[in-house]
Design a protein around this motif. Structure first.
Motif, mmCIF file in Angstrom:
data_model
loop_
_atom_site.group_PDB
_atom_site.id
_atom_site.type_symbol
_atom_site.label_atom_id
_atom_site.label_comp_id
_atom_site.label_asym_id
_atom_site.label_seq_id
_atom_site.Cartn_x
_atom_site.Cartn_y
_atom_site.Cartn_z
ATOM 1 N N UNK A 55 208.246 50.706 75.337
ATOM 2 C CA UNK A 55 208.833 51.133 73.851
ATOM 3 C C UNK A 55 208.381 53.121 73.239
ATOM 4 N N UNK A 56 208.045 53.352 71.996
ATOM 5 C CA UNK A 56 207.947 54.625 71.784
ATOM 6 C C UNK A 56 206.804 54.331 70.648
ATOM 7 N N UNK A 57 205.675 54.883 72.224
ATOM 8 C CA UNK A 57 204.127 54.715 71.198
ATOM 9 C C UNK A 57 203.557 56.789 71.282
ATOM 10 N N UNK A 58 204.437 57.128 71.912
ATOM 11 C CA UNK A 58 203.725 58.347 72.137
ATOM 12 C C UNK A 58 204.564 59.921 71.120
ATOM 13 N N UNK A 59 203.930 60.312 70.477
ATOM 14 C CA UNK A 59 204.103 61.285 69.274
ATOM 15 C C UNK A 59 204.977 61.953 69.920
ATOM 16 N N UNK A 60 205.091 62.386 70.843
ATOM 17 C CA UNK A 60 205.567 63.742 72.380
ATOM 18 C C UNK A 60 207.490 63.082 72.638
ATOM 19 N N UNK A 61 206.968 61.588 71.899
ATOM 20 C CA UNK A 61 208.534 60.554 72.308
ATOM 21 C C UNK A 61 209.302 60.412 71.382
ATOM 22 N N UNK A 62 210.622 60.040 71.340
ATOM 23 C CA UNK A 62 211.006 59.987 69.797
ATOM 24 C C UNK A 62 212.320 58.393 70.733
ATOM 25 N N UNK A 63 212.777 57.357 69.374
ATOM 26 C CA UNK A 63 213.219 56.663 69.723
ATOM 27 C C UNK A 63 214.458 57.200 70.047
ATOM 28 N N UNK A 64 215.411 58.275 69.901
ATOM 29 C CA UNK A 64 216.095 59.323 70.523
ATOM 30 C C UNK A 64 216.400 59.619 71.361
ATOM 31 N N UNK A 65 214.890 59.941 72.107
ATOM 32 C CA UNK A 65 215.875 60.333 73.117
ATOM 33 C C UNK A 65 215.524 58.859 74.352
ATOM 34 N N UNK A 66 214.762 57.549 74.010
ATOM 35 C CA UNK A 66 214.522 56.315 74.271
ATOM 36 C C UNK A 66 216.415 55.622 74.899
ATOM 37 N N UNK A 67 217.199 55.576 72.872
ATOM 38 C CA UNK A 67 218.668 56.070 73.398
ATOM 39 C C UNK A 67 219.427 56.115 74.231
ATOM 40 N N UNK A 68 218.687 57.334 74.453
ATOM 41 C CA UNK A 68 219.557 57.803 75.605
ATOM 42 C C UNK A 68 219.652 57.963 76.769
ATOM 43 N N UNK A 69 218.102 57.815 77.116
ATOM 44 C CA UNK A 69 218.254 57.454 78.893
ATOM 45 C C UNK A 69 218.588 56.603 79.183
ATOM 46 N N UNK A 70 219.147 55.275 77.998
ATOM 47 C CA UNK A 70 219.035 53.806 78.034
ATOM 48 C C UNK A 70 220.361 53.991 78.290
ATOM 49 N N UNK A 71 221.222 55.211 77.647
ATOM 50 C CA UNK A 71 222.650 55.140 77.807
ATOM 51 C C UNK A 71 223.341 55.761 79.105
ATOM 52 N N UNK A 72 221.968 57.023 79.918
ATOM 53 C CA UNK A 72 222.436 57.026 81.172
ATOM 54 C C UNK A 72 222.402 56.275 81.631
ATOM 55 N N UNK A 73 221.764 55.515 81.987
ATOM 56 C CA UNK A 73 220.973 54.531 83.256
ATOM 57 C C UNK A 73 222.309 53.861 82.619
ATOM 58 N N UNK A 74 222.588 53.563 81.321
ATOM 59 C CA UNK A 74 224.108 52.369 81.515
ATOM 60 C C UNK A 74 225.044 52.444 82.113
ATOM 61 N N UNK A 75 225.115 54.011 82.725
ATOM 62 C CA UNK A 75 226.080 54.881 83.537
ATOM 63 C C UNK A 75 227.726 54.916 82.644
ATOM 64 N N UNK A 76 227.634 54.956 80.652
ATOM 65 C CA UNK A 76 228.637 54.974 80.001
ATOM 66 C C UNK A 76 228.992 54.000 80.194
ATOM 67 N N UNK A 77 228.396 52.266 79.935
ATOM 68 C CA UNK A 77 228.869 51.584 79.960
ATOM 69 C C UNK A 77 228.474 50.762 79.110
ATOM 70 N N UNK A 78 226.934 51.403 78.189
ATOM 71 C CA UNK A 78 226.319 50.881 77.179
ATOM 72 C C UNK A 78 227.051 50.321 75.803
ATOM 73 N N UNK A 79 226.548 49.097 75.134
ATOM 74 C CA UNK A 79 226.847 49.175 73.602
ATOM 75 C C UNK A 79 226.647 50.240 72.389
ATOM 76 N N UNK A 81 225.637 50.491 69.773
ATOM 77 C CA UNK A 81 224.668 49.758 68.586
ATOM 78 C C UNK A 81 223.382 49.050 69.195
ATOM 79 N N UNK A 82 223.944 47.814 69.654
ATOM 80 C CA UNK A 82 223.272 47.442 70.519
ATOM 81 C C UNK A 82 221.575 48.450 71.065
ATOM 82 N N UNK A 83 221.864 49.352 71.764
ATOM 83 C CA UNK A 83 221.213 50.317 72.540
ATOM 84 C C UNK A 83 220.304 50.360 71.322
ATOM 85 N N UNK A 84 221.186 51.093 69.873
ATOM 86 C CA UNK A 84 220.150 51.785 68.590
ATOM 87 C C UNK A 84 219.656 50.336 68.324
ATOM 88 N N UNK A 85 219.518 48.957 67.975
ATOM 89 C CA UNK A 85 219.654 47.819 67.567
ATOM 90 C C UNK A 85 217.961 47.530 68.246
#
Length: 538
Positions: A55-79, A81-85
């Motif tokens: 979860x994003x607790x660090x002020x230098x981090x962002x939800x957008x970065x967490x989303x992007x990392x998850x999408x990359x790790x999911x190798x183009x197959x994440x949905x 809307x589910x990642x953002x939610x």
């Protein structure tokens, strides 16, 4: 023949890990909840989770970065809307745990004020993992268990196996809903019925279908198999995550070595002491898990080695003992001092990225049936789950399901008269050896043919063996009284078929699914969705 249900409730939760207990606690203020636990209440994958929760607790981090990392790790197959939610509800879900008293590690900041100690794991671009030393799951599970035991509206039934969901096909209805479940009480050895307005599957994954797994014994795909038999679609079952680093020792077959070790500087080495991960990925030891697992598997096969080695001994001994006390003690009990020597490691089946298809409220294809946690396919993980998103998914979707159920529970009728379980044509088995043999055969060929690296021929061989086993198991199940091993075997062979059929349908290599006959990526990634045939009830 109908009978009055043995148990009645507003919400039946099948499973007692982070997902199931969170749902129960979120609902208990206004609903009567029954939680089924296959073993003791503390047993399950949550309890053994080491790394932490993202979860994003660090002020230098962002939800957008967490989303992007998850999408990359999911190798183009994440949905997306589910990642953002999930990521946007992460912090409030963690705050709820913190308020319950989960003791996440803290350190002093530059002003001497306490803040959460955040660690980094593979695939993450920032430190965003909240953890309780190296036993986060234990801290979460024990806290949730303590809260559940306090609540008068939650009834816990331990040591029971859910057999099947009770749906319209059992009662001759046409509303397309779930009315409860048949369960096998392992204490009384009797089949009982539970009537519920809503049912939630929180049964975890299916890694026990493989010979080597980091999961506890109960992870036999029960919820996925029950939902499939009831008529729910499943998706992405070909993506089974193999954790790269399980301790290789005859007395520690399921002991996981958390990814946080690599996050804190541990490196992977060949038996000769040389590193190999820089040869496979620019992120080296912090590459996504599928890359690390395949690299270890490749090196083991290339060298004919039984294992590779994970080494953190270059770090100060005090640092190791402070951050990884449980791993240190466990290894020391086996004669391995991780402050002085490397740990022998092998990959093992760890996490089921696919599962029962749900929406963002955790609803399945059957009315009033929900699926949360590892049993579900939400679209969050895509082709490869990113580290520490799993417990997060449990929390976020349990809270979402609770809101959805709460809004509907008072308008729903409870059907208390349910069809009795028919045991008139079954007898006690005197051939338990058949179950044991089929059990071992299934797990062995799934490991050999449907493991980290696959081929078309291996998948075809696996499917032929599964079909033969299904015939034997169906015959056995139709004529013998149920038992724990029979119920788990019945579910595992169903899940094995789903894994193989999904794998055969994917004509590419992506994320956790690697097929030597289809080594390239397809230009357009799509989830693999299977729809069940109409099946007669027992």
């Amino acid at each position: 023949m109908e009978q009055h249900a043995h148990y009645q409730c507003d919400v039946l939760v099948i499973g007692s890990g982070a997902a199931g207990l969170t749902l129960a606690l979120q609902l208990a203020a206004q609903t009567r909840v029954i939680v089924l636990s296959k073993g003791p209440l503390t047993e399950g994958s949550t309890y053994y989770a080491q790394g932490g929760i993202a979860a994003v607790f660090d002020e230098n981090d962002s939800i957008e970065s967490h989303i992007e990392d998850t999408l990359i790790a999911g190798a183009g197959l994440c949905e997306p809307a589910a990642v953002e939610f999930t990521t946007r509800h992460a912090k409030q879900s963690l705050q709820w745990l913190i308020e319950l008293g989960v003791g996440f590690d803290r350190v002093a900041d530059e002003q001497g004020q306490p803040r959460f100690h955040l660690t980094q794991e593979g695939g993450h671009s920032h430190r965003r993992i909240l953890h309780a030393a190296d036993a986060t799951g234990r801290a979460v599970q024990t806290t949730l268990v303590d809260e559940v035991k306090k609540h008068p509206n939650i009834q816990v039934v331990e040591r029971v196996n859910a057999i099947d969901l009770i749906t319209d096909k059992h009662i001759g209805g046409s509303s397309g809903r779930c009315y409860g479940a048949y369960i096998w009480n392992r204490v009384t050895e009797q089949v009982e019925t539970i009537a519920a307005k809503f049912v939630a599957l929180a049964t975890g994954g299916a890694s026990k279908v493989y010979q080597y797994t980091s999961n506890p014994d109960i992870a036999s795909g029960d919820g996925i198999a029950m939902a499939w038999r009831a008529g729910c679609r499943v998706a992405n079952m070909e993506f089974n995550q193999f954790h790269p680093t399980c301790l290789f020792h005859p007395n520690a077959q399921t002991f996981l070595l958390t990814e946080a070790l690599r996050g804190e500087g541990a490196v992977l080495k060949r038996p000769d002491g040389s590193r190999f991960m820089p040869d496979f990925h620019e992120a080296a030891e912090l590459a996504p898990r599928d890359v690390v697992a395949r690299a270890i598997d490749y090196e083991m096969k290339r060298l004919g080695a039984d294992c590779m080695y994970l080494d953190i001994s270059h770090k100060p001994a005090a640092f190791i003992r402070e951050h990884f006390p449980n791993i240190y003690e466990k290894c020391l009990s086996l004669g391995i001092d991780i402050t002085q020597q490397p740990m022998p490691v092998v990959p093992a089946a760890h996490y089921t990225c696919g599962g029962v298809k749900t929406d963002l409220n955790a609803r399945t294809d059957i009315h009033n049936l929900y699926a949360i946690g590892e049993v579900a396919y939400t679209g969050l993980h895509g082709a490869n789950r990113m580290a520490s998103n799993s417990l997060l998914e449990c929390l976020v979707f349990a809270r979402s399901a609770a809101q959805d159920i709460s809004a509907r529970v008072n308008q729903m009728e409870l059907l208390t008269q349910l069809p009795a379980w028919d045991e008139s044509k079954v007898s006690d088995s005197d051939e338990e050896v058949i179950i044991q043999h089929n059990w071992h055969e299934l797990r062995l060929f799934m490991w050999d043919y449907v493991g980290i690296v696959r081929t078309n021929k291996r998948l075809e061989r696996a499917l032929r063996r599964i079909e033969l086993l299904q015939q034997e198991i169906h015959e056995y199940y139709s004529h013998c009284k149920v038992s724990n091993n029979l119920l788990e075997l019945r579910n595992l062979v169903t899940v094995a078929e789903l894994i193989v059929r999904c794998a055969m349908a994917r004509h590419e290599s992506r994320g956790l699914h690697y097929n030597l006959d289809y080594p390239e990526l397809l230009p357009n990634a799509q989830p693999t969705v299977l729809t069940p045939p109409q099946q007669p009830s027992r």
